[in-house]
Structures are given as structure tokens and as C-alpha cells.
Design a protein around this motif. Structure first.
Motif, PDB file in Angstrom:
ATOM      1  N   UNK A   6       0.829  -1.213   0.000  1.00 14.13           N
ATOM      2  CA  UNK A   6       0.000   0.000   0.000  1.00 14.13           C
ATOM      3  C   UNK A   6       0.859   1.258   0.000  1.00 14.13           C
ATOM      4  N   UNK A   7       1.995   1.195  -0.717  1.00 14.01           N
ATOM      5  CA  UNK A   7       2.869   2.377  -0.801  1.00 14.01           C
ATOM      6  C   UNK A   7       2.221   3.419  -1.701  1.00 14.01           C
ATOM      7  N   UNK A   8       2.365   4.658  -1.329  1.00 11.30           N
ATOM      8  CA  UNK A   8       1.773   5.741  -2.121  1.00 11.30           C
ATOM      9  C   UNK A   8       2.294   5.681  -3.562  1.00 11.30           C
ATOM     10  N   UNK A   9       1.396   5.602  -4.557  1.00  7.77           N
ATOM     11  CA  UNK A   9       1.826   5.407  -5.946  1.00  7.77           C
ATOM     12  C   UNK A   9       2.776   6.494  -6.446  1.00  7.77           C
ATOM     13  N   UNK A  10       2.532   7.735  -6.039  1.00  2.00           N
ATOM     14  CA  UNK A  10       3.374   8.827  -6.556  1.00  2.00           C
ATOM     15  C   UNK A  10       4.766   8.777  -5.931  1.00  2.00           C
ATOM     16  N   UNK A  11       4.852   8.366  -4.659  1.00  5.79           N
ATOM     17  CA  UNK A  11       6.188   8.238  -4.051  1.00  5.79           C
ATOM     18  C   UNK A  11       6.975   7.145  -4.757  1.00  5.79           C
ATOM     19  N   UNK A  12       6.290   6.034  -5.061  1.00  4.22           N
ATOM     20  CA  UNK A  12       6.969   4.927  -5.738  1.00  4.22           C
ATOM     21  C   UNK A  12       7.328   5.314  -7.176  1.00  4.22           C
ATOM     22  N   UNK A  13       6.405   5.975  -7.856  1.00  4.20           N
ATOM     23  CA  UNK A  13       6.660   6.428  -9.235  1.00  4.20           C
ATOM     24  C   UNK A  13       7.886   7.353  -9.271  1.00  4.20           C
ATOM     25  N   UNK A  14       7.957   8.275  -8.330  1.00  2.15           N
ATOM     26  CA  UNK A  14       9.093   9.209  -8.317  1.00  2.15           C
ATOM     27  C   UNK A  14      10.401   8.458  -8.092  1.00  2.15           C
ATOM     28  N   UNK A  15      10.348   7.427  -7.256  1.00  5.08           N
ATOM     29  CA  UNK A  15      11.566   6.624  -7.042  1.00  5.08           C
ATOM     30  C   UNK A  15      11.980   5.935  -8.343  1.00  5.08           C
ATOM     31  N   UNK A  16      11.034   5.328  -9.028  1.00  7.56           N
ATOM     32  CA  UNK A  16      11.337   4.640 -10.296  1.00  7.56           C
ATOM     33  C   UNK A  16      11.900   5.637 -11.313  1.00  7.56           C
ATOM     34  N   UNK A  17      11.317   6.834 -11.357  1.00  6.68           N
ATOM     35  CA  UNK A  17      11.786   7.878 -12.286  1.00  6.68           C
ATOM     36  C   UNK A  17      13.231   8.267 -11.978  1.00  6.68           C
ATOM     37  N   UNK A  18      13.525   8.341 -10.660  1.00  2.13           N
ATOM     38  CA  UNK A  18      14.880   8.760 -10.260  1.00  2.13           C
ATOM     39  C   UNK A  18      15.925   7.717 -10.596  1.00  2.13           C
ATOM     40  N   UNK A  19      15.561   6.438 -10.492  1.00  2.87           N
ATOM     41  CA  UNK A  19      16.559   5.382 -10.501  1.00  2.87           C
ATOM     42  C   UNK A  19      16.861   4.776 -11.868  1.00  2.87           C
ATOM     43  N   UNK A  20      15.874   4.707 -12.760  1.00  6.75           N
ATOM     44  CA  UNK A  20      16.085   3.913 -13.985  1.00  6.75           C
ATOM     45  C   UNK A  20      16.707   4.733 -15.109  1.00  6.75           C
ATOM     46  N   UNK A  21      17.613   4.106 -15.816  1.00  8.58           N
ATOM     47  CA  UNK A  21      18.320   4.769 -16.908  1.00  8.58           C
ATOM     48  C   UNK A  21      17.378   5.119 -18.060  1.00  8.58           C
ATOM     49  N   UNK A  22      16.308   4.323 -18.218  1.00  9.45           N
ATOM     50  CA  UNK A  22      15.396   4.523 -19.358  1.00  9.45           C
ATOM     51  C   UNK A  22      14.088   5.186 -18.933  1.00  9.45           C
ATOM     52  N   UNK A  23      14.082   5.763 -17.709  1.00  7.64           N
ATOM     53  CA  UNK A  23      12.813   6.278 -17.178  1.00  7.64           C
ATOM     54  C   UNK A  23      12.509   7.672 -17.708  1.00  7.64           C
ATOM     55  N   UNK A  24      11.627   7.761 -18.659  1.00  6.35           N
ATOM     56  CA  UNK A  24      11.074   9.049 -19.061  1.00  6.35           C
ATOM     57  C   UNK A  24       9.658   9.090 -18.495  1.00  6.35           C
ATOM     58  N   UNK A  25       9.143  10.303 -18.382  1.00  9.11           N
ATOM     59  CA  UNK A  25       7.807  10.467 -17.791  1.00  9.11           C
ATOM     60  C   UNK A  25       6.757   9.668 -18.585  1.00  9.11           C
ATOM     61  N   UNK A  26       6.789   9.762 -19.919  1.00 16.05           N
ATOM     62  CA  UNK A  26       5.736   9.129 -20.726  1.00 16.05           C
ATOM     63  C   UNK A  26       5.695   7.621 -20.532  1.00 16.05           C
ATOM     64  N   UNK A  27       6.853   7.028 -20.219  1.00 18.67           N
ATOM     65  CA  UNK A  27       6.890   5.562 -20.152  1.00 18.67           C
ATOM     66  C   UNK A  27       6.711   5.067 -18.724  1.00 18.67           C
ATOM     67  N   UNK A  28       7.245   5.822 -17.743  1.00 16.86           N
ATOM     68  CA  UNK A  28       7.109   5.378 -16.358  1.00 16.86           C
ATOM     69  C   UNK A  28       5.673   5.530 -15.856  1.00 16.86           C
ATOM     70  N   UNK A  29       5.010   6.620 -16.241  1.00 14.47           N
ATOM     71  CA  UNK A  29       3.690   6.880 -15.649  1.00 14.47           C
ATOM     72  C   UNK A  29       2.692   5.743 -15.931  1.00 14.47           C
ATOM     73  N   UNK A  30       2.430   5.376 -17.193  1.00 12.08           N
ATOM     74  CA  UNK A  30       1.469   4.272 -17.388  1.00 12.08           C
ATOM     75  C   UNK A  30       1.988   2.934 -16.862  1.00 12.08           C
TER      76      UNK A  30
END
Ligand code: FAD
Ligand code: SF4
Length: 489
Positions: free
Chosen positions: A361-385
Motif C-alpha cells: 500500500x505504498x503511495x503510488x506517486x512516491x513509488x513512481x518518483x523513485x522509479x523515475x529517479x533510478x532507472x536509466x530509461x525512465x522518461x515520464x511518458x513511459x514510467x507513468x502508465x
């Protein structure tokens, strides 16, 4: 004269605003925004890749005769204004950017847009497909793409007689298997300079030039393509990349265009020694999943990022920044790999990292921001969906009809993570119980109302109702959640 603004994800000479560019009439602007390039906020491996690729590309344009202004500024907006002042040129053109946020910012800065052709599917075409759907099934979109783009087609029929060969794929990692080595890239003096600025060793895993990304692509097609399909979902500590292509960073920052990847796949398939189940699975990722995700990003709108249908409010667990704080082997390995390379493949992203965020039950936006920060291929358009829709089901099922929630049995079947783990994937209660197994049942219990009308979840809830130890599972889940927050599980 006009200025052409090249975002760090439009690095291709033949696409976007550079398609018809001419050194006699155009000057080039890049902006390295300090906000987006702070190594204390973003994974330095990701920054190394993005910054060094952009600087190499800027050099290439200079060598072609362009005047290039590589601005370093607090924000992109500031960099563009400085470029206007420096050159006295007010007119700036750019290809449509790849996120709502950049689009609004650039429009506000009076940048004029040309079409974004870094994808195979124009946004309007995707919109008209999506408008005609009851549920946005990727598989339906993919079949249309196969026909429209004429990929793996024999007239009107799919080559091999089936659209999808996934039944032949999805195998666990084979025992005693010889995984081929990785392609190593040799950093040049510019790479070393960028790495030094970021305070890291230049990684050998990633190229930062067009030539390097072409070599990576060629290596994949000759060394891994044939086995891509069967082991696509497997996870193993014996090999971090398995048979995956490692091409997402280059396709996402523009060094490779998806049409080039598809052409290369078709050519390699024609040589006759690539099984259809591998070729089809790979093609599906590029013309299906990738295009679908981009289409859905624009279709679902700017506010989709903020969805939290399951009202998940837990703060990001400490293990995401300190993987040593967990004894869950699968999670520790996945977070450590992500931090050291900026990459793990789709199954650790989905079934380990996102699954953990979903079940806790982790807050989706906190987790999304972590994924955005960490991944080499993380662009907004691809991480969000991928995160909001697929990973943590925060959109109430708009994209995926049911959540990708799983207990330890799935991870145990598809990996070699569980044997050395402190926990047992078969147990749901007691000190040795696998946290995934316990939390899976607890997740169903907690969210029963949210899924009450979901016919695809009937079997799962049937399983929950048959549990004889539901109270004990609840109690263990409570302990697990406290332990994860305290870094003791
Ligand atoms: C929760 C989650 C988050 C993800 N975040 C990202 C991300 O930030 N950036 C990203 O590029 N991919 C993302 N993906 C998709 C996928 O995990 C990566 O594209 C893939 O792991 C990249 O490695 P590869 O190039 O070796 O891929 P391969 O397995 O070799 O696949 C080939 C290509 O298919 C494309 N692709 C496959 N699946 C997807 C997908 N779901 N979305 C978009 N493209 C896809 C990628 O371009 C990839 O390079 C995410 C998936 C999940 C489940
Ligand atoms: S037992 Fe559970 S926590 Fe440990 S590796 Fe397996 S799935 Fe992960």
C-alpha cells in the motif's frame, strides 16, 4: 536564423526538429538543467548516460558545421532564455516534447513545435484507436500495428499462423545454462569527464553514442535474439541481463529510432535461424507495448499521474534507498541492481519492485518518483502508465483489468532468488513466512471492496475465503509491514 532546441531524448539527426536542419539557417541549443541533473537526487548512472549522450551528439552536430550552444542552467526555461540573450535570436523550434510538463513549459517559453516522429504511431492515430475501444487491450492494438506496419505478416495472416507465441515463452531460468557475456562499451575522454563530474566510475554497460548503440543492437541480434522469447520472464542472479536487448535507453533518448530496431529484427529473422516465438515476442515489445504505453500516456491525460484509486498512503519503504535494510533476497538484489546499473528487466520491475509497492500500500506517486529517479530509461511518458496503470493498479483498472499482485510462489518459480533467502515462499504465517506470500493475502483482504465487481478476481477471492488461518495471516502482515518500515524484514 532560428534556434533549434534539442531535448536530451531527441538525439537523432534524421528525426524531430533536426530532420530538415541546415547549419546555414539553424543554430542548435541543448540545455543541461541543474534541476534534472543533480546526482544527489537522481541515479548518477542515469545522469551519466543522458548527459554524456547529449554532449556526444552536440559534438557530432558541431562537426557537421552547426553552431551549438550547450547551456548549463538552473532550469530548461532559464537555459532557453540565456540562449536567446546570447544569440539575439528569439525564434526557437523543437519537436513536440515527450511529457505534459515539458509541453506546458516549452509552450509557455514560446517555443514552436514540429511533429514528434520518434514513435511509430502518431498521437492522433492512437487516440482514434483508443476512442473505439471498450477496454484498452494491448493485444488488440498490437494486432492492428502488425497489419498497419506490415511486420511479420504473410498477406493478411500473421507469420507462423498465430499472433502471439507467449505460451511457448515464460520459462523459468534453466539450470546449468551458459548465458552469453555482455557487450562492454569503452568510455572515451568525454565519458570520463562526465563520470568525473558526477563522482562515479564510467560504467561499461552503456554506450553514449550512435555508434555504440548500433553495436549494442547488432550484438543483441546476433547473440541473444534467438533465445529472447523463452527466457523473457526469467530472473536469475547468474546473469543480470539474460537475453534482454538493453536497447530501451537508446530508443528512449533517440540514439536509435524504433523503425531501425524493427528493420534490424526483420532482417535478422529472414536469415532463418531465429525462432518465431523469439522474433514475435521482441517485435511485440517494440511495436506493441512501447507504442501502446506512449499512446496511453497522452490519451489518459496529465492528471493520470496523480491517480490513487486504492488510497495507498504508506511512505516509501527505507529499503528502496537502503537495500541492505531488507532480508528479502529478491527485493535486495533488484534494488541493488537498479542502483548499480539503472536497469533491471520488466519482471523485477513488475513482479518484485512494483508488486512490493502494491502489496504494502505504498503511495503510488512516491513509488513512481523513485522509479523515475533510478532507472536509466525512465522518461515520464513511459514510467507513468507502466507504474500507475500496470505496476500498482492506481487507476482503478483503466489500463489493466486486474492488478499484477502475486505471492512468493511466482517469484520462486521464475527465479533462483528464494533458495538463499531468509524466508520461505510457501509459508504465509510465522517468522519464516515470505513477506510477499503473507502480504498477497492481506492485500486481497484489505481491498476486497475495491475489487468486488471485478469478475477476473473471483478465483483469487475464492482462495482467500478458503484460508483457515486468516487472522494469523492478518497478524503476520501487520508485523511484516512494521518490519519493512523499520528495516528489519
Ligand atoms: C513497472 C514498470 C516500469 C517500467 N519502466 C520503464 C521505463 O521507465 N522505461 C522503459 O523504456 N521501459 C520501462 N518498462 C518496460 C520494460 O521493463 C523496459 O522497457 C525493458 O526492461 C528495457 O530493457 P530492454 O531494452 O532490454 O528490453 P527488452 O526486454 O529487450 O524489450 C525490447 C524493448 O521493448 C520496449 N518495451 C517493452 N515493454 C515495454 C513497456 N511496458 N513500456 C515501454 N516499452 C517497452 C522497450 O523499448 C525495450 O527496449 C517498465 C516496465 C514496468 C513493468
Ligand atoms: S522467499 Fe519471498 S522474499 Fe525471499 S526471495 Fe523468495 S519471494 Fe523473495
Amino acid at each position: 536564423m532560428k534556434l533549434l532546441y534539442i531535448p536530451f531524448d531527441h538525439l537523432h539527426r534524421n528525426y524531430g526538429v533536426l530532420k530538415n536542419a541546415d547549419p546555414a539557417s539553424d543554430q542548435i541549443v541543448f540545455v543541461q538543467s541543474e534541476r534534472m541533473c543533480d546526482p544527489s537526487k537522481w541515479n548518477p548512472i542515469r545522469l551519466y548516460f543522458l548527459i554524456s549522450s547529449a554532449r556526444h551528439f552536440a559534438r557530432q552536430l558541431e562537426a557537421e558545421g552547426f553552431t551549438v550552444h550547450f547551456m548549463i542552467a538552473p532550469t530548461t526555461r532559464d537555459g532557453l532564455e540565456s540562449a536567446r540573450k546570447k544569440t539575439g535570436i528569439q525564434e526557437i523550434f523543437s519537436a513536440q516534447p515527450s511529457s505534459f510538463r515539458s509541453e506546458a513549459m516549452l509552450a509557455d517559453a514560446e517555443v514552436e513545435f514540429v511533429e514528434n516522429d520518434f514513435f511509430l504511431t502518431p498521437r492522433a492515430l492512437f487516440h482514434s484507436w483508443a476512442d473505439g475501444q471498450k477496454s484498452y487491450l494491448m493485444e488488440n492494438f498490437y494486432r492492428k500495428q502488425r497489419v498497419r506496419l506490415n511486420v511479420l505478416m504473410d498477406g493478411k495472416e500473421p507469420i507462423g499462423g498465430q499472433w502471439n507465441f507467449d505460451k511457448e515463452n515464460r520459462l523459468p531460468p534453466p539450470k546449468g545454462y551458459q548465458w552469453p557475456g555482455y557487450f562492454r562499451h569503452t568510455p572515451d575522454e568525454l565519458d570520463l569527464q562526465v563520470a568525473k563530474e558526477l563522482g562515479i566510475e564510467a560504467p561499461l554497460d552503456w554506450a553514449t553514442t550512435r555508434e555504440g548503440s548500433l553495436k549494442q543492437m547488432s550484438y543483441f541480434f546476433h547473440t541473444h535474439f534467438a533465445e529472447f522469447g523463452p527466457y523473457e520472464d526469467a530472473m536469475t542472479t547468474e546473469n543480470w541481463a539474460l537475453h534482454h536487448s538493453l536497447l530501451s535507453p537508446y530508443i528512449n533518448n533517440g540514439l536509435l529510432h524504433p523503425s531501425e530496431v524493427i528493420e534490424a529484427a526483420k532482417n535478422r529473422f529472414q536469415s532463418g535461424d531465429i525462432p518465431i516465438e523469439s522474433c514475435e515476442a521482441f517485435v511485440r515489445q517494440i511495436i506493441g507495448w512501447r507504442e501502446y504505453i506512449n499512446g496511453m500516456y497522452w490519451y489518459l491525460g496529465a492528471d493520470y499521474r496523480n491517480r490513487n484509486q486504492l488510497k495507498a498512503e504508506r511512505k516509501l519503504l527505507p529499503l528502496f534507498d537502503h537495500p541492505e535494510k531488507t532480508s528479502m533476497n529478491c527485493v535486495r538484489v533488484s534494488v541493488e541492481d537498479t542502483k548499480s546499473r539503472g536497469w533491471v528487466h520488466h519482471i523485477p520491475r513488475l513482479m518484485v519492485l512494483s508488486n512490493l509497492a502494491l502489496l504494502t500500500g505504498t503511495n503510488p506517486q512516491e513509488f513512481l518518483d523513485w522509479m523515475r529517479r533510478e532507472f536509466i530509461d525512465a522518461s515520464e511518458w513511459v514510467m507513468v502508465p507502466n507504474v500507475i496503470g500496470m505496476g500498482v493498479h492506481a487507476d482503478g483498472g483503466q489500463m489493466m483489468t486486474k492488478p499484477y499482485a502475486a505471492g512468493g510462489a511466482y517469484i520462486s518459480r521464475m527465479s533462483n532468488y528464494c533458495k538463499p533467502c531468509a524466508y520461505d515462499p510457501k509459508l504465509r504465517t510465522g517468522d519464516k513466512a515470505c513477506p510477499f506470500t503473507t502480504l498477497y493475502w492481506d492485500f486481497l483482504d484489505r481491498n476486497r471492496d475495491a475489487f468486488a465487481k471485478n469478475h477476473r478476481m473471483v478465483q483469487q477471492f475464492g482462495g482467500l475465503d478458503r484460508l483457515s488461518d486468516r487472522e494469523a495471516v492478518k497478524e503476520r502482515a501487520r508485523q511484516v509491514l512494521i518490519g519493512l518500515e523499520n528495516g528489519t524484514i
